[in-house]
Design a protein around this motif. Structure first.
Motif, PDB file in Angstrom:
ATOM      1  N   THR A 190       0.794  -1.233   0.000  1.00 53.76           N
ATOM      2  CA  THR A 190       0.000   0.000   0.000  1.00 53.76           C
ATOM      3  C   THR A 190       0.825   1.282   0.000  1.00 53.76           C
ATOM      4  N   PHE A 191       2.142   1.169   0.188  1.00 57.46           N
ATOM      5  CA  PHE A 191       2.990   2.359   0.262  1.00 57.46           C
ATOM      6  C   PHE A 191       4.257   2.178  -0.572  1.00 57.46           C
ATOM      7  N   ALA A 192       4.749   3.289  -1.092  1.00 60.24           N
ATOM      8  CA  ALA A 192       6.041   3.307  -1.775  1.00 60.24           C
ATOM      9  C   ALA A 192       7.046   3.993  -0.857  1.00 60.24           C
ATOM     10  N   LEU A 193       8.163   3.341  -0.611  1.00 60.38           N
ATOM     11  CA  LEU A 193       9.201   3.921   0.240  1.00 60.38           C
ATOM     12  C   LEU A 193       9.873   5.073  -0.494  1.00 60.38           C
ATOM     13  N   GLN A 194       9.868   6.247   0.112  1.00 63.11           N
ATOM     14  CA  GLN A 194      10.485   7.428  -0.492  1.00 63.11           C
ATOM     15  C   GLN A 194      11.947   7.589  -0.080  1.00 63.11           C
ATOM     16  N   LYS A 195      12.216   7.411   1.196  1.00 63.61           N
ATOM     17  CA  LYS A 195      13.589   7.525   1.688  1.00 63.61           C
ATOM     18  C   LYS A 195      13.668   6.948   3.098  1.00 63.61           C
ATOM     19  N   ILE A 196      14.889   6.627   3.520  1.00 64.35           N
ATOM     20  CA  ILE A 196      15.177   6.232   4.891  1.00 64.35           C
ATOM     21  C   ILE A 196      16.238   7.182   5.420  1.00 64.35           C
ATOM     22  N   LYS A 197      15.971   7.801   6.548  1.00 60.52           N
ATOM     23  CA  LYS A 197      16.895   8.768   7.118  1.00 60.52           C
ATOM     24  C   LYS A 197      17.372   8.297   8.492  1.00 60.52           C
ATOM     25  N   PRO A 198      18.643   8.530   8.818  1.00 61.68           N
ATOM     26  CA  PRO A 198      19.153   8.115  10.131  1.00 61.68           C
ATOM     27  C   PRO A 198      18.805   9.119  11.226  1.00 61.68           C
ATOM     28  N   MET A 199      18.701   8.626  12.448  1.00 59.13           N
ATOM     29  CA  MET A 199      18.578   9.480  13.630  1.00 59.13           C
ATOM     30  C   MET A 199      19.895   9.330  14.397  1.00 59.13           C
ATOM     31  N   VAL A 200      20.879  10.154  14.027  1.00 58.46           N
ATOM     32  CA  VAL A 200      22.255   9.932  14.485  1.00 58.46           C
ATOM     33  C   VAL A 200      22.433  10.176  15.979  1.00 58.46           C
ATOM     34  N   PHE A 201      21.592  11.012  16.583  1.00 57.21           N
ATOM     35  CA  PHE A 201      21.744  11.272  18.023  1.00 57.21           C
ATOM     36  C   PHE A 201      21.241  10.110  18.870  1.00 57.21           C
ATOM     37  N   ASP A 202      20.385   9.273  18.299  1.00 59.39           N
ATOM     38  CA  ASP A 202      19.802   8.185  19.085  1.00 59.39           C
ATOM     39  C   ASP A 202      20.854   7.216  19.600  1.00 59.39           C
ATOM     40  N   SER A 203      21.893   6.963  18.818  1.00 55.76           N
ATOM     41  CA  SER A 203      22.911   6.000  19.242  1.00 55.76           C
ATOM     42  C   SER A 203      23.601   6.454  20.532  1.00 55.76           C
ATOM     43  N   PHE A 204      23.776   7.771  20.699  1.00 53.36           N
ATOM     44  CA  PHE A 204      24.423   8.286  21.905  1.00 53.36           C
ATOM     45  C   PHE A 204      23.510   8.149  23.124  1.00 53.36           C
ATOM     46  N   TYR A 205      22.258   8.571  22.970  1.00 56.63           N
ATOM     47  CA  TYR A 205      21.326   8.487  24.093  1.00 56.63           C
ATOM     48  C   TYR A 205      21.057   7.030  24.472  1.00 56.63           C
ATOM     49  N   VAL A 206      20.825   6.176  23.476  1.00 53.27           N
ATOM     50  CA  VAL A 206      20.542   4.765  23.745  1.00 53.27           C
ATOM     51  C   VAL A 206      21.751   4.084  24.379  1.00 53.27           C
ATOM     52  N   SER A 207      22.951   4.437  23.935  1.00 51.06           N
ATOM     53  CA  SER A 207      24.159   3.852  24.515  1.00 51.06           C
ATOM     54  C   SER A 207      24.349   4.298  25.968  1.00 51.06           C
TER      55      SER A 207
END
Length: 254
Positions: A190-207
């Protein structure tokens, strides 16, 4: 895609969110982790609104599912969007109301409306009846409407490093766990993927949070290194700690 088993009964799920440590339902800035979360959130909110401005032809209507304390919608409203939001937690809805953002408690209360953009920022992983919810959201989008979903990625380096201590597993609040490829496959009819974007700050908070779970330390320079290393490795592999998937509706509705 991984699924948490066993899962708590749906009527007991809200109990796992009744904690002062659940930051997305508060505006708390006390403590290192809370302060960093709120600091990064201001920058992230601007980027999220810029993203929907880029993807949608007109600044019209946006629905945020799992809106928390309403910060994303407040920024979107200030930038010309007509905003609506769903948030099941009453305390978070009260905080949103103080910012002039009135949220409803369930999707059913806005199900008869159509939206140009629907967003789920780290929400889909919490939803037990996710297939039905995604089908409902698809029906609520205008033709060629935009669906944006941000979720953690269990194939990231920080996930593989921390293993059972990885904070983004967040069992049992997180019922679903996505790899980079699983979500596009889930929605390809039902959907066409337009783009995938990273959330670069998440790795720091999650770590940082993962290191706290593993060692008990509220602050760790090692966690910053793991977060940085995760982003460096993801520069080639594209397996960032969290990813934003941008879809366009392809199935035409009424």
């Amino acid at each position: 895609m991984l699924v948490t088993q066993p899962q708590p009964p749906e009527d007991r799920l809200p109990l796992y969110y009744e904690s002062d440590d659940y930051i997305s339902h508060t505006d708390e800035k006390k403590g290192v982790l809370s302060f960093l979360y709120q600091l990064v959130k201001k920058h992230a909110l601007k980027r999220k609104v810029s993203l929907i401005n880029t993807l949608s032809a007109t600044k019209s209507s946006v629905l945020d599912v799992g809106a928390g304390t309403g910060d994303f919608l407040a920024v979107a409203k200030n930038r010309g969007w007509s905003v609506s939001g769903v948030e099941v937690n009453s305390g978070a809805r009260d905080k949103a109301a103080e910012k002039g953002i009135n949220l409803v408690s369930s999707l059913e209360k806005v199900q008869n409306k159509k939206f140009d953009v629907i967003t789920l920022w780290h929400v889909l992983e919490h939803i037990p009846n996710y297939k039905e919810t995604l089908a409902t959201l698809e029906s609520m989008l205008t033709n060629s409407g935009i669906l944006i979903i941000a979720v953690p990625n269990f194939k990231s380096y920080d996930a593989r490093h921390y293993k059972e201590y990885w904070a983004a597993y967040d069992v049992p609040r997180h019922l679903l766990h996505f790899s980079r490829n699983s979500l596009p496959k889930l929605l390809e009819s039902t959907f066409a993927l337009q783009k995938i974007k990273p959330m670069v700050f998440d790795s720091f908070y999650v770590s940082l949070l993962s290191e706290k779970y593993k060692t008990g330390k509220s602050f760790s320079l090692k966690a910053f290194w793991i977060g940085l290393l995760s982003n460096i490795r993801a520069w080639q592999s594209k397996e960032y700690s969290s990813l934003i998937y941008c879809f366009k509706k392809t199935k035409q509705g009424n």
